[in-house]
Design a protein around this motif. Structure first.
Motif, PDB file in Angstrom:
ATOM      1  N   SER A 265       0.811  -1.217   0.000  1.00  0.00           N
ATOM      2  CA  SER A 265       0.000   0.000   0.000  1.00  0.00           C
ATOM      3  C   SER A 265       0.844   1.265   0.000  1.00  0.00           C
ATOM      4  CB  SER A 265      -0.941   0.003   1.212  1.00  0.00           C
ATOM      5  OG  SER A 265      -1.805  -1.128   1.175  1.00  0.00           O
ATOM      6  N   LEU A 266       2.168   1.126   0.112  1.00  0.00           N
ATOM      7  CA  LEU A 266       3.048   2.288   0.081  1.00  0.00           C
ATOM      8  C   LEU A 266       3.252   2.774  -1.350  1.00  0.00           C
ATOM      9  CD1 LEU A 266       5.830   1.027   2.550  1.00  0.00           C
ATOM     10  CD2 LEU A 266       3.925   2.584   3.073  1.00  0.00           C
ATOM     11  N   ASP A 267       3.628   4.043  -1.469  1.00  0.00           N
ATOM     12  CA  ASP A 267       4.021   4.603  -2.766  1.00  0.00           C
ATOM     13  C   ASP A 267       5.537   4.587  -2.928  1.00  0.00           C
ATOM     14  OD1 ASP A 267       1.362   5.496  -3.758  1.00  0.00           O
ATOM     15  OD2 ASP A 267       1.441   6.754  -1.971  1.00  0.00           O
ATOM     16  N   VAL A 268       6.243   4.752  -1.830  1.00  0.00           N
ATOM     17  CA  VAL A 268       7.709   4.727  -1.827  1.00  0.00           C
ATOM     18  C   VAL A 268       8.158   4.069  -0.534  1.00  0.00           C
ATOM     19  CG1 VAL A 268       9.841   6.109  -1.827  1.00  0.00           C
ATOM     20  CG2 VAL A 268       7.874   6.868  -3.188  1.00  0.00           C
ATOM     21  N   PHE A 269       9.183   3.240  -0.624  1.00  0.00           N
ATOM     22  CA  PHE A 269       9.804   2.678   0.583  1.00  0.00           C
ATOM     23  C   PHE A 269      11.142   3.376   0.789  1.00  0.00           C
ATOM     24  CE2 PHE A 269      12.614  -0.315   2.781  1.00  0.00           C
ATOM     25  CZ  PHE A 269      11.864  -0.551   3.921  1.00  0.00           C
ATOM     26  N   ALA A 270      11.381   3.865   2.001  1.00  0.00           N
ATOM     27  CA  ALA A 270      12.621   4.570   2.306  1.00  0.00           C
ATOM     28  C   ALA A 270      13.356   3.861   3.430  1.00  0.00           C
ATOM     29  CB  ALA A 270      12.331   6.013   2.697  1.00  0.00           C
ATOM     30  N   HIS A 271      14.573   3.443   3.150  1.00  0.00           N
ATOM     31  CA  HIS A 271      15.420   2.874   4.197  1.00  0.00           C
ATOM     32  C   HIS A 271      16.575   3.828   4.445  1.00  0.00           C
ATOM     33  CE1 HIS A 271      16.652  -0.407   6.794  1.00  0.00           C
ATOM     34  NE2 HIS A 271      17.888  -0.040   6.486  1.00  0.00           N
ATOM     35  N   THR A 272      16.980   3.955   5.704  1.00  0.00           N
ATOM     36  CA  THR A 272      17.958   4.984   6.071  1.00  0.00           C
ATOM     37  C   THR A 272      19.250   4.443   6.671  1.00  0.00           C
ATOM     38  OG1 THR A 272      16.722   5.181   8.144  1.00  0.00           O
ATOM     39  CG2 THR A 272      16.252   6.814   6.421  1.00  0.00           C
ATOM     40  N   GLY A 273      19.251   3.192   7.169  1.00  0.00           N
ATOM     41  CA  GLY A 273      20.415   2.670   7.882  1.00  0.00           C
ATOM     42  C   GLY A 273      21.600   2.399   6.964  1.00  0.00           C
ATOM     43  N   PRO A 274      22.812   2.866   7.328  1.00  0.00           N
ATOM     44  CA  PRO A 274      23.984   2.664   6.475  1.00  0.00           C
ATOM     45  C   PRO A 274      24.777   1.402   6.785  1.00  0.00           C
ATOM     46  CG  PRO A 274      24.535   4.176   8.235  1.00  0.00           C
ATOM     47  CD  PRO A 274      23.087   3.790   8.446  1.00  0.00           C
ATOM     48  N   PHE A 275      24.307   0.584   7.755  1.00  0.00           N
ATOM     49  CA  PHE A 275      25.092  -0.565   8.201  1.00  0.00           C
ATOM     50  C   PHE A 275      24.459  -1.906   7.826  1.00  0.00           C
ATOM     51  CE2 PHE A 275      25.877   2.700  11.633  1.00  0.00           C
ATOM     52  CZ  PHE A 275      27.101   3.114  11.127  1.00  0.00           C
ATOM     53  N   GLU A 276      23.672  -1.933   6.786  1.00  0.00           N
ATOM     54  CA  GLU A 276      22.960  -3.149   6.419  1.00  0.00           C
ATOM     55  C   GLU A 276      23.863  -4.095   5.627  1.00  0.00           C
ATOM     56  OE1 GLU A 276      19.939  -3.755   7.569  1.00  0.00           O
ATOM     57  OE2 GLU A 276      19.922  -1.770   8.512  1.00  0.00           O
ATOM     58  N   THR A 277      24.056  -5.296   6.129  1.00  0.00           N
ATOM     59  CA  THR A 277      24.826  -6.279   5.357  1.00  0.00           C
ATOM     60  C   THR A 277      23.992  -6.854   4.214  1.00  0.00           C
ATOM     61  OG1 THR A 277      24.173  -8.080   6.842  1.00  0.00           O
ATOM     62  CG2 THR A 277      26.243  -6.918   7.348  1.00  0.00           C
ATOM     63  N   PHE A 278      22.663  -6.792   4.339  1.00  0.00           N
ATOM     64  CA  PHE A 278      21.783  -7.199   3.240  1.00  0.00           C
ATOM     65  C   PHE A 278      20.617  -6.224   3.110  1.00  0.00           C
ATOM     66  CE2 PHE A 278      18.307  -9.623   1.273  1.00  0.00           C
ATOM     67  CZ  PHE A 278      18.939  -9.947   0.080  1.00  0.00           C
ATOM     68  N   CYS A 279      19.713  -6.212   4.040  1.00  0.00           N
ATOM     69  CA  CYS A 279      18.516  -5.358   4.111  1.00  0.00           C
ATOM     70  C   CYS A 279      17.311  -6.044   3.485  1.00  0.00           C
ATOM     71  CB  CYS A 279      18.717  -3.986   3.476  1.00  0.00           C
ATOM     72  SG  CYS A 279      17.506  -2.785   4.111  1.00  0.00           S
ATOM     73  N   GLN A 280      16.752  -6.962   4.259  1.00  0.00           N
ATOM     74  CA  GLN A 280      15.621  -7.757   3.792  1.00  0.00           C
ATOM     75  C   GLN A 280      14.387  -6.914   3.513  1.00  0.00           C
ATOM     76  OE1 GLN A 280      15.634 -10.704   2.811  1.00  0.00           O
ATOM     77  NE2 GLN A 280      13.509 -11.355   2.756  1.00  0.00           N
ATOM     78  N   THR A 281      14.178  -5.841   4.275  1.00  0.00           N
ATOM     79  CA  THR A 281      12.969  -5.042   4.057  1.00  0.00           C
ATOM     80  C   THR A 281      12.998  -4.349   2.696  1.00  0.00           C
ATOM     81  OG1 THR A 281      13.945  -3.192   5.289  1.00  0.00           O
ATOM     82  CG2 THR A 281      12.483  -4.693   6.501  1.00  0.00           C
ATOM     83  N   VAL A 282      14.178  -4.002   2.202  1.00  0.00           N
ATOM     84  CA  VAL A 282      14.266  -3.454   0.845  1.00  0.00           C
ATOM     85  C   VAL A 282      13.774  -4.486  -0.161  1.00  0.00           C
ATOM     86  CG1 VAL A 282      15.908  -2.856  -0.977  1.00  0.00           C
ATOM     87  CG2 VAL A 282      16.046  -1.714   1.241  1.00  0.00           C
ATOM     88  N   GLN A 283      14.195  -5.735   0.029  1.00  0.00           N
ATOM     89  CA  GLN A 283      13.784  -6.783  -0.904  1.00  0.00           C
ATOM     90  C   GLN A 283      12.288  -7.060  -0.801  1.00  0.00           C
ATOM     91  OE1 GLN A 283      16.312 -10.352  -2.592  1.00  0.00           O
ATOM     92  NE2 GLN A 283      15.658 -10.838  -0.534  1.00  0.00           N
ATOM     93  N   GLU A 284      11.718  -6.978   0.407  1.00  0.00           N
ATOM     94  CA  GLU A 284      10.278  -7.179   0.568  1.00  0.00           C
ATOM     95  C   GLU A 284       9.492  -6.045  -0.081  1.00  0.00           C
ATOM     96  OE1 GLU A 284      10.590  -9.830   4.669  1.00  0.00           O
ATOM     97  OE2 GLU A 284      10.156  -7.689   4.796  1.00  0.00           O
ATOM     98  N   ALA A 285      10.001  -4.826   0.014  1.00  0.00           N
ATOM     99  CA  ALA A 285       9.353  -3.707  -0.675  1.00  0.00           C
ATOM    100  C   ALA A 285       9.385  -3.912  -2.186  1.00  0.00           C
ATOM    101  CB  ALA A 285      10.036  -2.393  -0.300  1.00  0.00           C
ATOM    102  N   MET A 286      10.530  -4.364  -2.704  1.00  0.00           N
ATOM    103  CA  MET A 286      10.656  -4.610  -4.143  1.00  0.00           C
ATOM    104  C   MET A 286       9.691  -5.693  -4.594  1.00  0.00           C
ATOM    105  SD  MET A 286      14.808  -4.346  -4.451  1.00  0.00           S
ATOM    106  CE  MET A 286      14.863  -4.710  -6.219  1.00  0.00           C
TER     107      MET A 286
END
Length: 374
Positions: A265-286
Motif C-alpha cells: 500500500s506504500l508509494d515509496v519505501f525509504a530505508h535509512t540505515g547505512p550498516f545493512e549487510t543485506f537489508c531484507q525489508t528493501v527486498q520485501e518492498a521490491m
C-alpha cells in the motif's frame, strides 16, 4: 543431512537473523534434511516453539541493557550437548557472536564442519553505540569466522569487508524473499484511506527503531507537502523518533499478511540505515512492487538498481533522502515503472532457490572434509 543451526536470534524475535534462520530451517525440513535450532531463550522463558518447523533448544539469556527486545545468551553446556545429541553432520552458525562462538568451539572439538553466516555489521554498531571499538569488533569477527570451514556473506559489500579484514574462505550467499506473501496485488485501499485520508503520498520505513537505523533522516520527508511518513517497527529509539518525525504515523510492530498489505500500500519505501549487510525489508518492498530509496552502502548496493528500481542516495544525508522522495512524489508513472522493475528483479529470489544454494555449500564442505580424511 543432520544440521544444527546455532543462531543469536530466532522467532518470536523479529529481525533479519531470526527470519533467515527460520527460513533456513523450513527449507531444510522441506528438502528432507533434519535440522535442530539452538537459540537464546525468549523473555517468556523456554516454552514450546509452536511455529518452528523443527525442534528448538533454548539457551538461558538476558536482555541487552538499553534494548530489552534483544536477548543475549549466557554460557551454557546446552550448545555442545545439542550438537552431540543431534549427531550433526554440519553446524550452521547464524551471525555468530556469543552463542555462535560456543557453537564454533563445540564443532571444532567434535570434528564437525561449520558454516558461519555473516549477517550483522558489528563494527558499524560499535561506532554507533560506543563511538569506539571498531577494530576490536573486527578482531572478534575475524577470529570467529576464520575458524569456520566457510563464511557466507549476504552481499558483495559484506564480502569485500570480510576479505579486506582478513577473513578467509568467504563466498556470497544472498537472502530469499517470500514472493507470494509480498506482492503488488496486496495493495489495500482501506489501509491507504486510513493512513492518507487526504490522498497523501505514503512513504514507509519498516524495521527496528534503533540508533544504527538512523530513521531520524526521514525528518525532511515529513515536511514535504502532500507526503505522509509511515513507520513500522519498534525499538529503543521510538520515543525520540516520535518527536523528530512530526506528522509521521507509527504503527508499531506488524508481521505476516498484515505487513505485506502495508508494504504493497506504500508509494515509496525509504530505508535509512547505512550498516545493512543485506537489508531484507528493501527486498520485501521490491517484491511488493514499491520503488525504493536507500543509502548507497552495504546490502542495498546489490538490491537497488539506481534509476531502474529506485534511487540510491549518499549515506547519512537527510537532504538527499528528502530530495529523492520528492523527485518520485510528482511522477506516478516513474514510480510505477520502478515498482514493476523491482518486482521483476526479485521474482526468482525465493527462499527455496537460496536454500538449495546453501545445501550445495554444505555438500561441498562435507565432500572436502571427506577428501582430506581420505
Amino acid at each position: 543431512m543432520r544440521v544444527v543451526i546455532v543462531t543469536e536470534s530466532f522467532p518470536p524475535d523479529v529481525n533479519g537473523v531470526a527470519h533467515c534462520a527460520l527460513q533456513t530451517a523450513r527449507h531444510l525440513v522441506d528438502s528432507g534434511h533434519v535440522p535442530l535450532v539452538v537459540a537464546p531463550a525468549t523473555a517468556a522463558g523456554n516454552g514450546p516453539d509452536a511455529s518452528a518447523p523443527c525442534p528448538v533448544v533454548r539457551v538461558p539469556s538476558l536482555p541487552l541493557p538499553g534494548y530489552p527486545q534483544v536477548r543475549v545468551a549466557l554460557p551454557s553446556r546446552r550448545v555442545a550437548a545439542a550438537i552431540t545429541e543431534h549427531r550433526a553432520d554440519i553446524v550452521h552458525l547464524a551471525s555468530p557472536f556469543i552463542l555462535g562462538v560456543r557453537g564454533m568451539a563445540a564443532a571444532a572439538r567434535l570434528g564437525i564442519p561449520a558454516v558461519a553466516v555473516y549477517q550483522t555489521d558489528l563494527a558499524g554498531y560499535a561506532r554507533t553505540y560506543v563511538h569506539a571499538g571498531e577494530a576490536a569488533a573486527w578482531r572478534r569477527i575475524r577470529s570467529v569466522h576464520a575458524a569456520a570451514d566457510l563464511t557466507l556473506a549476504p552481499s558483495s559489500a559484506a564480502l569485500h569487508d570480510l576479505e579486506s579484514h582478513g577473513v578467509p574462505r568467504v563466498k556470497l550467499w544472498q537472502r530469499g524473499v517470500d514472493t507470494v506473501r509480498f506482492r503488488p496485488e496486496h495493495r489495500d485501499e482501506a489501509i491507504r484511506r486510513e493512513l492518507a485520508p487526504n490522498g497523501e503520498l505514503l512513504v514507509g520505513y519498516v524495521g527496528r527503531l534503533a540508533p544504527e537505523k538512523q530513521v531520524e533522516l526521514l525528518a525532511g520527508v515529513c515536511a514535504l507537502d502532500g507526503v505522509r511518513v509511515v513507520v513500522v517497527g519498534d525499538g529503543p529509539s521510538e520515543p525520540g523518533l516520535r518527536e523528530q518525525l512530526p506528522g509521521a504515523v507509527f504503527l508499531g510492530r506488524r508481521t505476516g499478511d498484515e505487513l505485506a498489505r502495508i508494504f504493497a500500500s506504500l508509494d515509496v519505501f525509504a530505508h535509512t540505515g547505512p550498516f545493512e549487510t543485506f537489508c531484507q525489508t528493501v527486498q520485501e518492498a521490491m517484491a511488493s512492487g514499491v520503488p525504493v530509496v536507500a543509502p548507497a552502502a552495504g546490502g542495498p548496493l546489490d538490491l537497488v538498481a539506481h534509476g531502474r528500481t529506485g534511487l540510491l542516495v549518499p549515506p547519512r544525508d537527510a537532504a538527499a533522502v528528502r530530495d529523492a522522495v520528492w523527485s518520485l512524489a510528482g511522477d506516478p508513472a516513474l514510480r510505477a515503472a520502478y515498482g514493476a522493475a523491482a518486482r521483476a528483479m526479485v521474482e526468482d529470489r525465493t527462499w527455496a532457490a537460496v536454500g538449495d544454494q546453501l545445501v550445495g555449500h554444505y555438500a561441498d564442505i562435507l565432500t572436502a572434509r571427506t577428501a582430506v580424511a581420505a
